[in-house]
Design a protein around this motif. Sequence first.
Motif, mmCIF file in Angstrom:
data_model
loop_
_atom_site.group_PDB
_atom_site.id
_atom_site.type_symbol
_atom_site.label_atom_id
_atom_site.label_comp_id
_atom_site.label_asym_id
_atom_site.label_seq_id
_atom_site.Cartn_x
_atom_site.Cartn_y
_atom_site.Cartn_z
ATOM 1 N N ILE A 64 0.833 -1.202 0.000
ATOM 2 C CA ILE A 64 0.000 0.000 0.000
ATOM 3 C C ILE A 64 0.867 1.252 0.000
ATOM 4 N N LYS A 65 1.963 1.219 0.774
ATOM 5 C CA LYS A 65 2.861 2.376 0.832
ATOM 6 C C LYS A 65 3.428 2.694 -0.545
ATOM 7 N N ALA A 66 3.860 1.659 -1.271
ATOM 8 C CA ALA A 66 4.435 1.866 -2.602
ATOM 9 C C ALA A 66 3.419 2.511 -3.547
ATOM 10 N N LYS A 70 3.286 7.004 -5.161
ATOM 11 C CA LYS A 70 3.050 7.536 -6.505
ATOM 12 C C LYS A 70 1.850 8.480 -6.500
ATOM 13 N N ASN A 71 0.806 8.118 -5.770
ATOM 14 C CA ASN A 71 -0.376 8.971 -5.691
ATOM 15 C C ASN A 71 -0.071 10.306 -5.018
ATOM 16 N N LYS A 72 0.793 10.265 -4.004
ATOM 17 C CA LYS A 72 1.148 11.485 -3.278
ATOM 18 C C LYS A 72 1.874 12.485 -4.180
ATOM 19 N N ILE A 73 2.836 11.995 -4.944
ATOM 20 C CA ILE A 73 3.573 12.877 -5.854
ATOM 21 C C ILE A 73 2.639 13.434 -6.919
ATOM 22 N N VAL A 98 12.885 9.321 -1.758
ATOM 23 C CA VAL A 98 13.606 8.668 -2.856
ATOM 24 C C VAL A 98 12.828 8.853 -4.158
ATOM 25 N N PHE A 99 11.531 8.564 -4.115
ATOM 26 C CA PHE A 99 10.698 8.680 -5.315
ATOM 27 C C PHE A 99 10.550 10.143 -5.741
ATOM 28 N N ALA A 100 10.358 11.053 -4.763
ATOM 29 C CA ALA A 100 10.236 12.479 -5.086
ATOM 30 C C ALA A 100 11.497 12.992 -5.770
ATOM 31 N N ASN A 101 12.643 12.561 -5.289
ATOM 32 C CA ASN A 101 13.916 12.960 -5.890
ATOM 33 C C ASN A 101 14.017 12.459 -7.328
#
Length: 279
Positions: A64-66, A70-73, A98-101
Motif C-alpha cells: 500500500i505504501k508503494a 506515486k499517488n502522493k507525488i 527517494v521517489f520524489a527525488n
Amino acid sequence: MKLYLKTKDYSFSNEEFDLIWDESKDMLFTKPIPDNLDAFYQGDNYISHTDSKKSVVDGLYQAIKAKNIKNKIQLIENQGYKLKKLLDIGAGTGDFLVFANQQGFTVSGVEPNEKARGRAQQKGIKLTEDLSELSDSSFDVITLWHVLEHLPDLNHQIKTISNLLDDSGILVIAVPNFRSWDAKHFGKYWAAYDVPRHLWHFSQSSIRVLFKEHGMKVKTIKPMRFDAFYVSLLSEKYKGNRFYLFSAFFKGLWSNIHAIFTNEYSSMIYVLEKNKNRE
C-alpha cells in the motif's frame, strides 16, 4: 472537555489511555502522555521505522505504501504550482523522498528515529533529526504523511512549519479521521487511535480551525481509500478475530462506500496554503 472513549495500546504495552474531546475544535487528545514516550516507538514492530515484510500485515503495508507514494507525488504535481523544493517531516525510512527525488524534486527530510534515518541513509537520503536544524530554510512544499498526530506541542509545531513554508507554497497533511465509519464501528479497537503514539485525533473541522489560527486555509481535501482496509485489518486483529483478513476487506469496503455519502473517509489528505487575505 469530556471523556470520549477509553482505549488501549494494543500493539505494544496494553496500557490504557483516555481520549478527551475538545468540543471547540472537534478533536480528541490522548491522556495521559507517558514520560517515556520514545519507548513506545522502539522495536521492529513499529513498521514505519522499518522496511519489514515478515508478516501478512507487514507485506500489505509495504504494498500500500508503494502505491500511495506515486499517488502522493501526483497529488502535489496536480496543484498547479511550480513546486520543486520539498520537505518531508517524519520521513521514516525515506521511500517517499527517494521517489520524489527521482521525479525532479530537491528533497529534505526530518526523522527523529535513529534506526529509520540509518535506513534512509542507505537509500541515499540524508535526514536531519530535528526541525530546528532547518530554521533558516524555506520550502515550496512541506508534507506530513500521518505525522501531525504524533507531534507534541502542536501549536508551536504548526507555527514552525508555517514559517518554513514559502508564501506561495503548499502544506500537505495526511491524518486519520475519527469521524469515519470505521472509527465509529471499531470504537476502542480502532487501530488509527494508536495510543499513546498518536497524541491528537482530528476531524475535518479541527484541521480547518487549527490552521486558520496560524494564517492558513484548506485548499482541497482528498481521501486515502486504502487506509480503510489496512486500519480495518489491524482493528479486527486487535479484536481477536481469527478471520481478520476476510472481515477487514468488507469493513474497509463498507467504510469507503459510506464515505461516498458523508465524505468522512478513514484517513484524509489536506492541501493547505497561506491565507493571503489575512489581516
